[in-house]
Scaffold this active site. Structure first.
Site, PDB file in Angstrom:
ATOM      1  N   ASN A   1       0.884  10.501   9.089  1.00  0.00           N
ATOM      2  CA  ASN A   1      -0.424  10.166   9.642  1.00  0.00           C
ATOM      3  C   ASN A   1      -1.353  11.352   9.793  1.00  0.00           C
ATOM      4  O   ASN A   1      -2.558  11.173   9.965  1.00  0.00           O
ATOM      5  CB  ASN A   1      -0.242   9.471  10.991  1.00  0.00           C
TER       6      ASN A   1
ATOM      7  N   LYS B   1       3.966  -7.201   3.657  1.00  0.00           N
ATOM      8  CA  LYS B   1       3.707  -5.764   3.462  1.00  0.00           C
ATOM      9  C   LYS B   1       3.230  -5.157   4.791  1.00  0.00           C
ATOM     10  O   LYS B   1       2.739  -5.857   5.674  1.00  0.00           O
ATOM     11  CB  LYS B   1       2.671  -5.520   2.371  1.00  0.00           C
TER      12      LYS B   1
ATOM     13  N   GLU C   1       6.584   3.676   9.530  1.00  0.00           N
ATOM     14  CA  GLU C   1       6.260   5.059   9.201  1.00  0.00           C
ATOM     15  C   GLU C   1       7.273   6.031   9.785  1.00  0.00           C
ATOM     16  O   GLU C   1       7.385   6.157  11.002  1.00  0.00           O
ATOM     17  CB  GLU C   1       4.883   5.404   9.755  1.00  0.00           C
TER      18      GLU C   1
ATOM     19  N   SER D   1      -4.643  16.741   4.811  1.00  0.00           N
ATOM     20  CA  SER D   1      -4.764  18.186   5.024  1.00  0.00           C
ATOM     21  C   SER D   1      -4.298  18.931   3.789  1.00  0.00           C
ATOM     22  O   SER D   1      -3.775  18.348   2.854  1.00  0.00           O
ATOM     23  CB  SER D   1      -3.957  18.610   6.240  1.00  0.00           C
TER      24      SER D   1
ATOM     25  N   THR E   1       0.890  -1.167   0.000  1.00  0.00           N
ATOM     26  CA  THR E   1       0.000   0.000   0.000  1.00  0.00           C
ATOM     27  C   THR E   1       0.931   1.220   0.000  1.00  0.00           C
ATOM     28  O   THR E   1       1.380   1.640  -1.055  1.00  0.00           O
ATOM     29  CB  THR E   1      -0.974  -0.005   1.201  1.00  0.00           C
TER      30      THR E   1
ATOM     31  N   THR F   1      -3.560  -3.598   6.818  1.00  0.00           N
ATOM     32  CA  THR F   1      -2.239  -3.257   7.261  1.00  0.00           C
ATOM     33  C   THR F   1      -1.258  -4.349   6.961  1.00  0.00           C
ATOM     34  O   THR F   1      -0.740  -4.435   5.940  1.00  0.00           O
ATOM     35  CB  THR F   1      -2.217  -2.966   8.774  1.00  0.00           C
TER      36      THR F   1
END
Lengths: 417, 417
Positions: free
Chosen positions: A412, A190, A288, A417, A153, A201
């Site tokens: 995240n 993944k 991340e 935004s 992803t 996830t």
């Protein structure tokens, strides 16, 4: 930003496994997002799944189908998790199996569905079903690296493992010291956190042509996952879709391993463990915003549970994680996290803490030998082991984690935004 | 960046309480860093302390002294937590009490010491002891706002509360509907996370001149803290020094309240609860990098424990916290966090989630009535209530928390870099 993660180029095909890939356009056009594993008749399949109470529809279907007859196909889509989708989600997961069953001539319950991607949106079934014939049309045994990309992803890199291993043959009830069987282990995974808005996830598919009895494979899959995928944490957020599958096609030339008493069991377990470790650690390395790959080791614990309680409490502490990002060897934060881990009757004066081989805390206070320079040198490395010695017993457990960086917040928070 | 937090300018003095403040230069020169509370003879003092296994030396001393005779002085330093300091830390905490006892003519065990600041460094005793006479020399009843600043570490604003309350008098065993006693409640707190390298952490001092029996005060202090200070979380990192003290000087003109059966008990509890709530919420509002003040409410739980398990799991989820920062009404992340809270036999289809009064999740899936615009409007507010309805019982619990912002990472990671 992946830490010490390289892209695997050469995979060994696994006898009995073929993979088909399609661009179904589930979320984006023009990218591989549908992967089908075809397994030879007689393959044994084990799996462990998320413990999240709200597991996704495909997880529920896969768990149910695993209890039935021989599994022949796995079908994996990215771009949509089919989680939080209610009765429609269940019927979509089942319809995917039924359509693939019709196309291949097996029963629907011989198919395991998997989904990863956005939570709470309905699966685009027309696109998904239309992709199935395409994926079946290009089934091949040498497309592992394309498959590794096809299940990504927002992973920054594909994650794979492939090795061939010589397993000693049996000579009666003992190891034959002269003759070996060659087996192959290849797998992909993944995941990089529950990344992007609603991404869900972690998926892993490990295959081998080794001949392992199904009941033993089930036990091994659980034990292997407990030592690897169940010991990594990026943000502590267990997703709704986590699945780890261990597949033994039984196509290798070897006598079946059917119990832990088989003298070849240890070598087989260790060979698979390496694959589980590397594929699970790859997820942390690509965590991340990760700038650090951290082994959180708790030694001298009185039980496995207290070792894990301490390891996870420290690994999840935002204060420890931001200190790691800052390359700040902040032992006060580590010590405070150990203290709130809920272990009864822990004695501060028994605690030692090491950064790699540098003692930073001795008997609950700053080690006399410790220097800021030594700590800073360790913390400047991309890979660090933090060892916490509790002085209560002889149990050691490890978990693997990352730091908490600005990039984590950006990934995240800033996306929509 | 404090959210909805104003500086209290006018405090009501509390009969029986005087406060002395000094600049001892413990960490920085020229700032108030030493605060002494003097309590009238007959004051009743209760306290709750950190559950961190490695509680700091002053916490250990205060807990021990609280079990003994009447407390007459509290002595609080900032700039150094006297935690992780071993036997030296214990002897420093005791020496502080002994020196203050000599200066005031009380016994050392009538003094409670408190420290907040850097972990793992020895208390600068020469400076601290030299500050005691100065602080004693300027004892006064009207210096609350200076005291509120004097216990700050990296709080961005001082935190205080002050109210006068009319408590009905007794008429035999009933409430006298005509006559009241006037009591005063004033208090201060500090804390904004375990901020800065090794800062530790939350302190609160609530005083009243009300006449409350010591055994009842102990029960009330625990219950009040459980509803307030024990329900706020910024980063889940319980510090080594957290302390919350409730002091009743018994100087008001009123009959003693000595049991929950006293008809005035409810009014007394509610008056104190308001003080506990406002001072504990002030810590969240001034949380590290906070841009949101979030009430995490779990309704329809089968037990208090499962309500809190769900509330804290969601409140600590980095994915939920970053979504709050991003003003992204990301219900998938909330739902996934609820699902991993460890509650047995939870049913997805029973879950509803509200943002303030907007239903975002109905029966485990996106509410039909929900629009992105409605969710975005709620999430754009600085104060939000997230209500999670489990459909399992009638228990409601609330915890209060903040978002996870870039500023949080900066505060905790960039300071020493």
């Amino acid at each position: 930003m992946a830490v010490g993660l390289e892209v695997l180029k050469n995979y060994h095909p696994v006898k009995g496994v073929r993979i088909g890939i399609a661009q179904a356009g589930i979320k984006y056009a023009g990218r591989n997002d549908l992967v089908i594993f075809e397994l030879a008749q007689g393959s044994r399949v084990s799996g462990v799944f998320t413990l999240n109470a709200f597991c996704a529809a495909p997880v529920q279907v896969s768990k149910k189908h695993l209890t039935k007859a021989d599994v022949r196909y796995l079908v994996i889509n990215t771009g949509n998790a089919n989680a939080g989708t209610g009765p429609q989600g269940m019927s979509d997961a089942l319809a995917t199996c039924e359509q693939l069953a019709q196309l291949t001539g097996v029963a629907a319950h011989q198919i395991l569905p998997f989904s990863t991607g956005v939570i709470g949106e309905p699966l685009p079934m027309v696109k998904l079903l239309a992709g199935l014939p395409t994926a079946l049309a290009n089934l091949a045994s040498d497309v592992w690296s394309v498959a590794a990309e096809g299940i990504m992803t927002t992973d920054t890199l594909p994650k794979g493992y492939s090795q061939q291993v010589e397993i000693a043959q049996l000579d009666g009830n003992s190891i034959d010291s002269k003759n070996t069987d060659l087996i192959t282990i290849s797998g992909i995974s993944k995941g990089a956190g529950m990344i992007m808005p609603n991404m869900a996830t972690m998926l892993a598919y490990l295959t081998t042509d080794a001949v392992i009895a199904k009941p033993l494979l089930d036990i091994m899959c659980k034990e292997l996952a407990d030592k690897s995928f169940n010991r990594v944490t990026i943000d502590g957020d267990t997703s709704t879709n986590d699945s780890c599958m261990l597949i033994a096609t039984a196509q290798a030339e070897m006598a079946e391993i059917s119990s832990k008493d088989d003298p070849r069991y240890g070598a087989m377990f260790d060979a698979l463990l390496e694959a589980f470790m590397i594929l699970s650690h790859a997820i942390v390395r690509d965590g991340e915003g990760a700038t650090k790959f951290v082994t959180m080791e708790v030694q001298q614990a009185a039980s496995v549970q207290e070792a894990l309680d301490v390891a996870y409490t420290v690994a999840h502490s935002p204060l420890v994680k931001t200190a790691l990002f800052a390359c700040d060897a902040n032992w006060g934060r580590i010590l405070a996290a150990v203290g709130r881990a809920g272990v009864q009757n822990m004695i501060l004066e028994d605690i030692d803490i090491y950064l790699d081989d540098v003692c930073i805390v001795k008997s609950g206070g700053r080690a006399a030998s410790y220097t800021e320079e030594a700590g800073a040198a360790i913390f400047a490395q991309p890979e660090i082991t933090i060892s916490i010695r509790l002085g209560r017993g002889d149990i050691t457990e490890r978990v693997w984690t990352t730091d908490l960086s600005h990039e984590y917040v950006s990934i995240n928070a800033d996306y929509r935004s």
